[in-house]
Design a protein around this motif. Sequence first.
Motif, PDB file in Angstrom:
ATOM      1  N   PRO A  60     -12.815 -24.517  43.660  1.00  0.00           N
ATOM      2  CA  PRO A  60     -14.040 -25.325  43.768  1.00  0.00           C
ATOM      3  C   PRO A  60     -15.264 -24.448  44.034  1.00  0.00           C
ATOM      4  N   ILE A  61     -15.697 -23.686  43.033  1.00  0.00           N
ATOM      5  CA  ILE A  61     -16.823 -22.767  43.173  1.00  0.00           C
ATOM      6  C   ILE A  61     -18.117 -23.427  42.701  1.00  0.00           C
ATOM      7  N   SER A  62     -19.270 -22.865  43.112  1.00  0.00           N
ATOM      8  CA  SER A  62     -20.571 -23.448  42.753  1.00  0.00           C
ATOM      9  C   SER A  62     -20.924 -23.245  41.287  1.00  0.00           C
ATOM     10  N   PRO A  63     -20.867 -21.992  40.757  1.00  0.00           N
ATOM     11  CA  PRO A  63     -21.082 -21.841  39.301  1.00  0.00           C
ATOM     12  C   PRO A  63     -19.879 -22.365  38.541  1.00  0.00           C
ATOM     13  N   ASP A  64     -19.992 -22.480  37.241  1.00  0.00           N
ATOM     14  CA  ASP A  64     -18.871 -22.985  36.446  1.00  0.00           C
ATOM     15  C   ASP A  64     -17.787 -21.930  36.252  1.00  0.00           C
ATOM     16  N   PHE A  65     -18.196 -20.655  36.172  1.00  0.00           N
ATOM     17  CA  PHE A  65     -17.244 -19.553  36.026  1.00  0.00           C
ATOM     18  C   PHE A  65     -17.712 -18.351  36.822  1.00  0.00           C
ATOM     19  N   ILE A  66     -16.752 -17.614  37.356  1.00  0.00           N
ATOM     20  CA  ILE A  66     -17.017 -16.287  37.910  1.00  0.00           C
ATOM     21  C   ILE A  66     -15.981 -15.339  37.325  1.00  0.00           C
ATOM     22  N   PHE A  67     -16.454 -14.265  36.700  1.00  0.00           N
ATOM     23  CA  PHE A  67     -15.572 -13.237  36.155  1.00  0.00           C
ATOM     24  C   PHE A  67     -15.631 -12.002  37.042  1.00  0.00           C
ATOM     25  N   ASN A  68     -14.464 -11.476  37.367  1.00  0.00           N
ATOM     26  CA  ASN A  68     -14.363 -10.200  38.059  1.00  0.00           C
ATOM     27  C   ASN A  68     -13.729  -9.212  37.099  1.00  0.00           C
ATOM     28  N   ASN A  69     -14.531  -8.227  36.699  1.00  0.00           N
ATOM     29  CA  ASN A  69     -14.082  -7.290  35.681  1.00  0.00           C
ATOM     30  C   ASN A  69     -14.722  -5.935  35.939  1.00  0.00           C
ATOM     31  N   GLY A  70     -13.883  -4.893  36.103  1.00  0.00           N
ATOM     32  CA  GLY A  70     -14.415  -3.555  36.316  1.00  0.00           C
ATOM     33  C   GLY A  70     -15.136  -3.396  37.634  1.00  0.00           C
ATOM     34  N   GLY A  71     -14.771  -4.217  38.633  1.00  0.00           N
ATOM     35  CA  GLY A  71     -15.426  -4.118  39.928  1.00  0.00           C
ATOM     36  C   GLY A  71     -16.742  -4.861  40.015  1.00  0.00           C
ATOM     37  N   LEU A  72     -17.059  -5.665  38.996  1.00  0.00           N
ATOM     38  CA  LEU A  72     -18.321  -6.406  38.960  1.00  0.00           C
ATOM     39  C   LEU A  72     -18.048  -7.902  38.839  1.00  0.00           C
ATOM     40  N   SER A  73     -18.785  -8.705  39.613  1.00  0.00           N
ATOM     41  CA  SER A  73     -18.672 -10.161  39.531  1.00  0.00           C
ATOM     42  C   SER A  73     -19.860 -10.716  38.753  1.00  0.00           C
ATOM     43  N   VAL A  74     -19.565 -11.536  37.749  1.00  0.00           N
ATOM     44  CA  VAL A  74     -20.606 -12.148  36.918  1.00  0.00           C
ATOM     45  C   VAL A  74     -20.367 -13.652  36.904  1.00  0.00           C
ATOM     46  N   ALA A  75     -21.409 -14.423  37.197  1.00  0.00           N
ATOM     47  CA  ALA A  75     -21.296 -15.881  37.255  1.00  0.00           C
ATOM     48  C   ALA A  75     -21.960 -16.521  36.043  1.00  0.00           C
ATOM     49  N   PHE A  76     -21.430 -17.696  35.676  1.00  0.00           N
ATOM     50  CA  PHE A  76     -21.952 -18.409  34.502  1.00  0.00           C
ATOM     51  C   PHE A  76     -22.099 -19.891  34.802  1.00  0.00           C
ATOM     52  N   VAL A  77     -23.184 -20.459  34.293  1.00  0.00           N
ATOM     53  CA  VAL A  77     -23.325 -21.910  34.174  1.00  0.00           C
ATOM     54  C   VAL A  77     -23.090 -22.221  32.708  1.00  0.00           C
ATOM     55  N   PHE A  78     -22.201 -23.192  32.441  1.00  0.00           N
ATOM     56  CA  PHE A  78     -21.833 -23.498  31.060  1.00  0.00           C
ATOM     57  C   PHE A  78     -22.090 -24.971  30.792  1.00  0.00           C
ATOM     58  N   GLU A  79     -23.253 -25.249  30.155  1.00  0.00           N
ATOM     59  CA  GLU A  79     -23.611 -26.624  29.806  1.00  0.00           C
ATOM     60  C   GLU A  79     -23.090 -26.925  28.404  1.00  0.00           C
ATOM     61  N   THR A  80     -22.026 -27.706  28.330  1.00  0.00           N
ATOM     62  CA  THR A  80     -21.386 -27.960  27.038  1.00  0.00           C
ATOM     63  C   THR A  80     -21.956 -29.179  26.320  1.00  0.00           C
ATOM     64  N   ASN A  81     -22.842 -29.914  26.986  1.00  0.00           N
ATOM     65  CA  ASN A  81     -23.410 -31.110  26.353  1.00  0.00           C
ATOM     66  C   ASN A  81     -24.850 -31.275  26.822  1.00  0.00           C
ATOM     67  N   SER A  92     -32.662 -27.340  38.211  1.00  0.00           N
ATOM     68  CA  SER A  92     -32.644 -27.254  39.667  1.00  0.00           C
ATOM     69  C   SER A  92     -31.405 -26.489  40.137  1.00  0.00           C
ATOM     70  N   ARG A  93     -30.290 -26.783  39.519  1.00  0.00           N
ATOM     71  CA  ARG A  93     -29.047 -26.085  39.874  1.00  0.00           C
ATOM     72  C   ARG A  93     -29.135 -24.598  39.540  1.00  0.00           C
ATOM     73  N   VAL A  94     -29.692 -24.291  38.366  1.00  0.00           N
ATOM     74  CA  VAL A  94     -29.833 -22.888  37.959  1.00  0.00           C
ATOM     75  C   VAL A  94     -30.728 -22.136  38.937  1.00  0.00           C
ATOM     76  N   ASN A  95     -31.836 -22.747  39.349  1.00  0.00           N
ATOM     77  CA  ASN A  95     -32.747 -22.098  40.287  1.00  0.00           C
ATOM     78  C   ASN A  95     -32.072 -21.840  41.639  1.00  0.00           C
ATOM     79  N   THR A  96     -31.222 -22.755  42.054  1.00  0.00           N
ATOM     80  CA  THR A  96     -30.489 -22.566  43.309  1.00  0.00           C
ATOM     81  C   THR A  96     -29.492 -21.421  43.188  1.00  0.00           C
ATOM     82  N   LEU A  97     -28.740 -21.396  42.093  1.00  0.00           N
ATOM     83  CA  LEU A  97     -27.709 -20.372  41.916  1.00  0.00           C
ATOM     84  C   LEU A  97     -28.296 -18.978  41.728  1.00  0.00           C
ATOM     85  N   LYS A  98     -29.452 -18.867  41.058  1.00  0.00           N
ATOM     86  CA  LYS A  98     -30.008 -17.532  40.804  1.00  0.00           C
ATOM     87  C   LYS A  98     -30.479 -16.870  42.093  1.00  0.00           C
TER      88      LYS A  98
END
Length: 213
Positions: A60-81, A92-98
């Motif tokens: 139950p994370i805040s962004p839609d995805f978090i990738f951990n790869n090569g020692g780096l964490s990258v988060a994504f918001v994925f609006e499919t519709n 508003s959600r994007v501004n909060t997460l950034k």
Amino acid sequence: MERSTHSTGWSCLPPPPEPAAPGRGVCTMSTSWRDKQQPSLINFTAAFLAANSYRLNFLPISPDFIFNNGGLSVAFVFETNWDCQNEGVVFSRVNTLKRQLKHLYVIVVVPTKEQNESFNKSYHRYGMELGRPTFVPVTDSEMGFEKIVKIAHALGVCKQQDIISTMKNEREQAVQCMDSFLRVLTSIPGIDNHDANAVQVPFCVLILLNCCK
């Protein structure tokens, strides 16, 4: 990066993940995001991740995805519709997460010309700053998820090989060299800053070409 093909034989939930192999990335998917999607998309993401050696977790994370790869964490918001009636909630959600996440990307599915135009107008209406975060419009959800994996993978490789630091160092060296060049030129009698900058342009190109070798 391999592209997996969708198979109707996949179950709605993927099998339990295997222990991560050395160098394998980990993708954490938001449970709330998962529950809002069609089972076919969840099946596709699981297949695509497996084909590219990523282990999939659900939390139950805040962004839609978090990738951990090569020692780096990258988060994504994925609006499919994309829905213009819901644009305020999205931005508003994007501004909060950034403000919470250092590496954040937003993938937006806009399959029609009208949706694309609506998204572009909303982007400017809500005063989003270019690149903070980066928005990536795509025409379908599968393409969007492929973009997500490729971005995460590319940033992980850069982190592992310290490519970003190398580029910063080379850029700083180039700037220092050009500053010295300007000082030498302006010390010549009759050469002012305008003349020196005019001469500096081809010199800058030469420096950049040398840095890229």
